[in-house]
Design a protein around this motif. Structure first.
Motif, PDB file in Angstrom:
ATOM      1  N   TRP A 114       0.780  -1.235   0.000  1.00  0.00           N
ATOM      2  CA  TRP A 114       0.000   0.000   0.000  1.00  0.00           C
ATOM      3  C   TRP A 114       0.813   1.286   0.000  1.00  0.00           C
ATOM      4  O   TRP A 114       0.284   2.362  -0.311  1.00  0.00           O
ATOM      5  CB  TRP A 114      -0.930   0.028   1.216  1.00  0.00           C
ATOM      6  CG  TRP A 114      -0.212  -0.013   2.546  1.00  0.00           C
ATOM      7  CD1 TRP A 114       0.121  -1.111   3.280  1.00  0.00           C
ATOM      8  CD2 TRP A 114       0.270   1.114   3.289  1.00  0.00           C
ATOM      9  NE1 TRP A 114       0.784  -0.766   4.425  1.00  0.00           N
ATOM     10  CE2 TRP A 114       0.891   0.604   4.464  1.00  0.00           C
ATOM     11  CE3 TRP A 114       0.249   2.492   3.080  1.00  0.00           C
ATOM     12  CZ2 TRP A 114       1.482   1.434   5.426  1.00  0.00           C
ATOM     13  CZ3 TRP A 114       0.834   3.327   4.038  1.00  0.00           C
ATOM     14  CH2 TRP A 114       1.435   2.781   5.196  1.00  0.00           C
ATOM     15  N   GLN A 115       2.111   1.216   0.307  1.00  0.00           N
ATOM     16  CA  GLN A 115       2.881   2.439   0.508  1.00  0.00           C
ATOM     17  C   GLN A 115       2.915   3.359  -0.715  1.00  0.00           C
ATOM     18  O   GLN A 115       2.875   4.577  -0.583  1.00  0.00           O
ATOM     19  CB  GLN A 115       4.313   2.101   0.936  1.00  0.00           C
ATOM     20  CG  GLN A 115       4.485   2.065   2.433  1.00  0.00           C
ATOM     21  CD  GLN A 115       5.928   2.042   2.860  1.00  0.00           C
ATOM     22  OE1 GLN A 115       6.809   1.605   2.127  1.00  0.00           O
ATOM     23  NE2 GLN A 115       6.195   2.495   4.062  1.00  0.00           N
ATOM     24  N   ASP A 116       3.046   2.797  -1.906  1.00  0.00           N
ATOM     25  CA  ASP A 116       3.152   3.610  -3.112  1.00  0.00           C
ATOM     26  C   ASP A 116       1.849   3.664  -3.898  1.00  0.00           C
ATOM     27  O   ASP A 116       1.840   3.951  -5.101  1.00  0.00           O
ATOM     28  CB  ASP A 116       4.284   3.073  -4.002  1.00  0.00           C
ATOM     29  CG  ASP A 116       5.642   3.178  -3.318  1.00  0.00           C
ATOM     30  OD1 ASP A 116       5.843   4.157  -2.575  1.00  0.00           O
ATOM     31  OD2 ASP A 116       6.485   2.287  -3.527  1.00  0.00           O
ATOM     32  N   VAL A 117       0.754   3.388  -3.215  1.00  0.00           N
ATOM     33  CA  VAL A 117      -0.568   3.394  -3.842  1.00  0.00           C
ATOM     34  C   VAL A 117      -1.356   4.597  -3.333  1.00  0.00           C
ATOM     35  O   VAL A 117      -1.255   4.960  -2.159  1.00  0.00           O
ATOM     36  CB  VAL A 117      -1.332   2.089  -3.516  1.00  0.00           C
ATOM     37  CG1 VAL A 117      -2.728   2.113  -4.126  1.00  0.00           C
ATOM     38  CG2 VAL A 117      -0.555   0.884  -4.029  1.00  0.00           C
ATOM     39  N   GLY A 118      -2.125   5.212  -4.197  1.00  0.00           N
ATOM     40  CA  GLY A 118      -2.925   6.354  -3.790  1.00  0.00           C
ATOM     41  C   GLY A 118      -3.903   5.988  -2.694  1.00  0.00           C
ATOM     42  O   GLY A 118      -4.360   4.840  -2.610  1.00  0.00           O
ATOM     43  N   PRO A 119      -4.262   6.967  -1.838  1.00  0.00           N
ATOM     44  CA  PRO A 119      -5.152   6.695  -0.703  1.00  0.00           C
ATOM     45  C   PRO A 119      -6.449   6.004  -1.079  1.00  0.00           C
ATOM     46  O   PRO A 119      -6.934   5.147  -0.336  1.00  0.00           O
ATOM     47  CB  PRO A 119      -5.397   8.093  -0.122  1.00  0.00           C
ATOM     48  CG  PRO A 119      -4.201   8.891  -0.527  1.00  0.00           C
ATOM     49  CD  PRO A 119      -3.820   8.376  -1.878  1.00  0.00           C
ATOM     50  N   LEU A 120      -7.011   6.344  -2.221  1.00  0.00           N
ATOM     51  CA  LEU A 120      -8.287   5.761  -2.608  1.00  0.00           C
ATOM     52  C   LEU A 120      -8.159   4.326  -3.105  1.00  0.00           C
ATOM     53  O   LEU A 120      -9.150   3.599  -3.170  1.00  0.00           O
ATOM     54  CB  LEU A 120      -8.944   6.619  -3.692  1.00  0.00           C
ATOM     55  CG  LEU A 120      -9.304   8.052  -3.282  1.00  0.00           C
ATOM     56  CD1 LEU A 120      -9.928   8.802  -4.452  1.00  0.00           C
ATOM     57  CD2 LEU A 120     -10.258   8.051  -2.085  1.00  0.00           C
ATOM     58  N   GLN A 121      -6.933   3.916  -3.445  1.00  0.00           N
ATOM     59  CA  GLN A 121      -6.720   2.576  -3.971  1.00  0.00           C
ATOM     60  C   GLN A 121      -6.138   1.609  -2.922  1.00  0.00           C
ATOM     61  O   GLN A 121      -5.965   0.427  -3.185  1.00  0.00           O
ATOM     62  CB  GLN A 121      -5.766   2.618  -5.176  1.00  0.00           C
ATOM     63  CG  GLN A 121      -6.371   3.217  -6.436  1.00  0.00           C
ATOM     64  CD  GLN A 121      -6.460   4.729  -6.384  1.00  0.00           C
ATOM     65  OE1 GLN A 121      -5.511   5.382  -5.972  1.00  0.00           O
ATOM     66  NE2 GLN A 121      -7.599   5.275  -6.804  1.00  0.00           N
ATOM     67  N   ARG A 122      -5.831   2.129  -1.743  1.00  0.00           N
ATOM     68  CA  ARG A 122      -5.123   1.304  -0.764  1.00  0.00           C
ATOM     69  C   ARG A 122      -5.944   0.124  -0.258  1.00  0.00           C
ATOM     70  O   ARG A 122      -5.437  -0.989  -0.131  1.00  0.00           O
ATOM     71  CB  ARG A 122      -4.673   2.182   0.409  1.00  0.00           C
ATOM     72  CG  ARG A 122      -3.503   3.079   0.045  1.00  0.00           C
ATOM     73  CD  ARG A 122      -3.069   3.976   1.182  1.00  0.00           C
ATOM     74  NE  ARG A 122      -1.939   4.793   0.770  1.00  0.00           N
ATOM     75  CZ  ARG A 122      -1.396   5.752   1.521  1.00  0.00           C
ATOM     76  NH1 ARG A 122      -1.908   6.000   2.732  1.00  0.00           N
ATOM     77  NH2 ARG A 122      -0.374   6.448   1.074  1.00  0.00           N
TER      78      ARG A 122
END
Length: 333
Positions: A114-122
């Motif tokens: 999740w670290q490099d994923v946008g907040p809405l995609q986490r």
């Protein structure tokens, strides 16, 4: 700040908080699982286990008691999206009590999800990582790490040479780490046709335990042969995996009697076994919960990895109740 290199880096932590001094008694009345020596320091090491058979690298973090002598081993498996840096309050206290604590990091279901994923995609990324493939990777990480510890324990010049007591191994973990713990310490799968049990593990402590999907608690846990302590909370749910309070509370009744324990912390949410609340959790964190987790878990390890009779008396008598609050639930069988 701690940096990881290809060789061992050792960081000496500060003195652990002073709660008292070690003491034992025949009936456990003077036993204190929160007690550590005032000047105790804990060494931390960052290492990587290379599993050649799977071409897989498993980062680990060690919390070690400073004395250079063999110590019982406790493995800890993080939850979905976590890392080897999770729950350091647990690793530091256990190490201060004389255990070599090995906190695993499982690539594929760790912080990289999740670290490099946008907040809405986490959330979607985390749900995708909670799969059977990552479960299999995790349960195979455990024996791979134990195998490597055995090699390092015999390797001349290695910092762990002669420091690993693999006759006394405990397994613990939170959430997906509890699922991992359950699988390698006695839980059966596929109606008893599959087992991932590693017989080197002598006691287990899953935090936020759960009943596997597609089977009953009785089918999954009736085969457990070693001491278990399960921990959860009255609000311990998870949006991933669809685990409920009921699915967690079903574990303890299904365990066979003998050296089995359950702690249910009142009003505790899923993150109670970590330092920080998870998104969406609103309850104010109760500081006594961490005290109870440390006390009961330490007494459990002392009883079943060190064969400490005072710790057993404390667990089985009135000692455990003294660190809990009135609405917490504690039972044994």
């Amino acid at each position: 700040m701690t940096y990881e290199f290809n060789y061992i880096t050792i960081i000496l932590g500060g003195a652990i908080a002073f709660f008292g001094c070690f003491s034992e008694s025949v009936n456990g009345a003077d036993y204190d699982p929160l007690a550590v020596q005032a000047e105790v320091k804990v060494a931390e090491q960052l290492l990587t286990v290379r599993d050649e058979e799977r071409s897989r690298e498993i980062p680990i973090k060690l919390y070690l008691p400073v004395p250079q002598e063999p110590a019982p081993v406790i493995l800890f498996s993080h939850g979905l999206g976590g890392s080897r840096e999770m729950s350091p309050f647990i690793g530091k206290h256990w190490a201060a009590r004389g255990y070599l604590c090995v906190f695993l990091q499982h690539p594929g279901s760790d912080v990289d999800v999740w670290q490099d994923v946008g907040p809405l995609q986490r959330m979607a990324a985390l749900r995708k990582a909670a799969n059977a493939e990552n479960f299999m990777l995790r349960v195979k990480d455990v024996p791979a790490v134990l195998d490597q510890l055995e090699k390092w324990n015999k390797e001349a010049g290695h910092a762990l040479k002669g420091r690993v007591d693999l006759e006394h191994v405990g397994m613990s973990g939170h959430s997906f780490g509890a699922v991992t713990t359950q699988a390698v310490s006695g839980q059966s799968a596929a109606r008893g046709l599959i087992s991932f049990t590693d017989k080197r593990i002598k006691a287990a402590l899953p935090m936020s335990c759960s009943t596997p999907k597609g089977t009953s608690a009785e089918e999954a846990f009736s085969t457990v042969k070693i001491p278990w302590m399960v921990m959860t909370g009255t609000k311990d749910t998870s949006p991933i995996g669809e685990q409920t309070v009921e699915s967690r509370l079903a574990v303890y009744p299904a365990l066979p009697a003998g050296q089995k324990y359950e702690l249910v912390l009142n009003e505790a949410e899923h993150s109670v076994f970590t330092e920080r609340a998870l998104p969406g959790e609103r309850n104010k964190r109760n500081p006594n919960h961490h005290k109870a987790i440390l006390a009961l878990s330490t007494a459990f390890w002392d009883a079943y990895l060190k064969d400490d009779s005072a710790a057993k008396d404390w667990l089985d008598g009135e000692g455990a109740k003294k660190v809990l609050e009135k609405e917490d639930k504690w039972q044994r069988k």
